[in-house]
Design a protein around this motif. Sequence first.
Motif, PDB file in Angstrom:
ATOM      1  N   LEU A  99       0.870  -1.092  -0.019  1.00  0.00           N
ATOM      2  CA  LEU A  99      -0.033   0.073   0.031  1.00  0.00           C
ATOM      3  C   LEU A  99       0.859   1.172   0.049  1.00  0.00           C
ATOM      4  O   LEU A  99       0.553   2.256  -0.550  1.00  0.00           O
ATOM      5  CB  LEU A  99      -1.176  -0.204   1.092  1.00  0.00           C
ATOM      6  N   GLY A 100       1.828   1.152   0.791  1.00  0.00           N
ATOM      7  CA  GLY A 100       2.784   2.180   0.839  1.00  0.00           C
ATOM      8  C   GLY A 100       3.525   2.422  -0.458  1.00  0.00           C
ATOM      9  O   GLY A 100       3.758   3.608  -0.839  1.00  0.00           O
ATOM     10  N   TYR A 101       4.051   1.421  -1.436  1.00  0.00           N
ATOM     11  CA  TYR A 101       4.615   1.560  -2.290  1.00  0.00           C
ATOM     12  C   TYR A 101       3.674   1.996  -3.591  1.00  0.00           C
ATOM     13  O   TYR A 101       3.866   2.727  -4.449  1.00  0.00           O
ATOM     14  CB  TYR A 101       4.969   0.405  -2.826  1.00  0.00           C
ATOM     15  N   VAL A 116      -1.502   1.350  -9.179  1.00  0.00           N
ATOM     16  CA  VAL A 116      -2.545   0.371  -9.347  1.00  0.00           C
ATOM     17  C   VAL A 116      -2.160  -1.190  -9.231  1.00  0.00           C
ATOM     18  O   VAL A 116      -2.426  -1.840  -8.771  1.00  0.00           O
ATOM     19  CB  VAL A 116      -3.681   0.457 -10.726  1.00  0.00           C
ATOM     20  N   ILE A 117      -0.952  -1.409  -9.835  1.00  0.00           N
ATOM     21  CA  ILE A 117      -0.439  -2.859  -9.741  1.00  0.00           C
ATOM     22  C   ILE A 117       0.032  -2.928  -8.322  1.00  0.00           C
ATOM     23  O   ILE A 117      -0.372  -4.252  -7.829  1.00  0.00           O
ATOM     24  CB  ILE A 117       0.768  -2.802 -10.766  1.00  0.00           C
ATOM     25  N   TRP A 118       0.634  -2.240  -7.714  1.00  0.00           N
ATOM     26  CA  TRP A 118       0.789  -2.412  -6.383  1.00  0.00           C
ATOM     27  C   TRP A 118      -0.224  -2.770  -5.412  1.00  0.00           C
ATOM     28  O   TRP A 118      -0.167  -3.254  -4.570  1.00  0.00           O
ATOM     29  CB  TRP A 118       1.760  -1.228  -5.879  1.00  0.00           C
ATOM     30  N   PHE A 123      -3.541  -6.725  -2.559  1.00  0.00           N
ATOM     31  CA  PHE A 123      -4.594  -7.553  -2.369  1.00  0.00           C
ATOM     32  C   PHE A 123      -4.282  -8.996  -2.392  1.00  0.00           C
ATOM     33  O   PHE A 123      -4.714  -9.910  -1.614  1.00  0.00           O
ATOM     34  CB  PHE A 123      -5.477  -7.310  -3.558  1.00  0.00           C
ATOM     35  N   LEU A 124      -3.236  -9.444  -3.344  1.00  0.00           N
ATOM     36  CA  LEU A 124      -3.047 -10.711  -3.404  1.00  0.00           C
ATOM     37  C   LEU A 124      -2.175 -11.294  -2.330  1.00  0.00           C
ATOM     38  O   LEU A 124      -2.324 -12.216  -1.837  1.00  0.00           O
ATOM     39  CB  LEU A 124      -1.760 -10.893  -4.746  1.00  0.00           C
ATOM     40  N   TRP A 125      -1.252 -10.357  -1.669  1.00  0.00           N
ATOM     41  CA  TRP A 125      -0.593 -10.908  -0.496  1.00  0.00           C
ATOM     42  C   TRP A 125      -1.337 -10.984   0.661  1.00  0.00           C
ATOM     43  O   TRP A 125      -1.143 -11.999   1.525  1.00  0.00           O
ATOM     44  CB  TRP A 125       0.790  -9.896  -0.374  1.00  0.00           C
ATOM     45  N   VAL A 146      -6.622 -15.870  -8.445  1.00  0.00           N
ATOM     46  CA  VAL A 146      -6.019 -14.499  -8.506  1.00  0.00           C
ATOM     47  C   VAL A 146      -4.475 -14.537  -8.762  1.00  0.00           C
ATOM     48  O   VAL A 146      -4.071 -13.645  -9.329  1.00  0.00           O
ATOM     49  CB  VAL A 146      -6.596 -14.066  -7.116  1.00  0.00           C
ATOM     50  N   THR A 147      -3.869 -15.463  -8.235  1.00  0.00           N
ATOM     51  CA  THR A 147      -2.330 -15.527  -8.431  1.00  0.00           C
ATOM     52  C   THR A 147      -1.749 -15.667  -9.759  1.00  0.00           C
ATOM     53  O   THR A 147      -1.176 -14.992 -10.445  1.00  0.00           O
ATOM     54  CB  THR A 147      -1.844 -16.634  -7.559  1.00  0.00           C
ATOM     55  N   ALA A 148      -2.635 -16.662 -10.327  1.00  0.00           N
ATOM     56  CA  ALA A 148      -2.565 -17.157 -11.698  1.00  0.00           C
ATOM     57  C   ALA A 148      -2.556 -15.844 -12.720  1.00  0.00           C
ATOM     58  O   ALA A 148      -1.869 -15.615 -13.696  1.00  0.00           O
ATOM     59  CB  ALA A 148      -3.234 -18.320 -12.375  1.00  0.00           C
TER      60      ALA A 148
END
Length: 221
Positions: A99-101, A116-118, A123-125, A146-148
């Motif tokens: 979120l910080g990045y 947006v990618i971060w 969300f994934l982590w 979601v991971t794939a």
Amino acid sequence: MGAVGLLYVGAVLFLNGMMLLKKVEPRAAGIFNLFVGALQVITPTVLIISNQTRPAEILGASGIYLFGFTYLYIGINLLGNFDSTGVGYFSLFVAIMALGYSYANFQILGDPAFGVIWLYWAFLWFLFFVLLGLKREEITRYTGWVTAIQGWITAAIPAFLILTGYWRNPGLFAVILAVFGVVVFAGLWPLTREREHVAATPSPSEKAMGAGDRRHRPRWT
């Protein structure tokens, strides 16, 4: 994040997603996690050493370690068949830092697409934390998908576009990614939850054979 390293982040996320979906044997996935984890530790170290007077470059490189340590941790866990709790709680740390990045990419680095990618990665982590740290195995299939998908959308495709010179409008890519993420990941939830419920319900013959006994589950999802 370096485009070459990002390409292989896509590969390892796709592989790990397939592992969660029971398409890849965990120990086989563990080996590739070690390869990519090592790459994602060496790469930011080189970038930081060679850009010591450029704070923006150091900021961008520093986030790569979060992924490198994650993949090394996962690889060791899979090969050693260790309990996944440590990886899960480290994933919570990564989700918060992501979120910080994301904020840094929006406000400091001027890159809304990777902002947006971060958010995708946060969300994934967080899903990894719920699945591996809290042992909520009912989200295994959802997390796998979601991971794939994120392996392609947040890493492999952006890396290829950067390497070929087609990553030219970060603002437009940010909008496309934001809409895609909300629609696809929200839509996946009811679909995968239904399948998860069906898979978790043993048939009469499985009940007779004791297949529904949860005591015999492996330590790694």
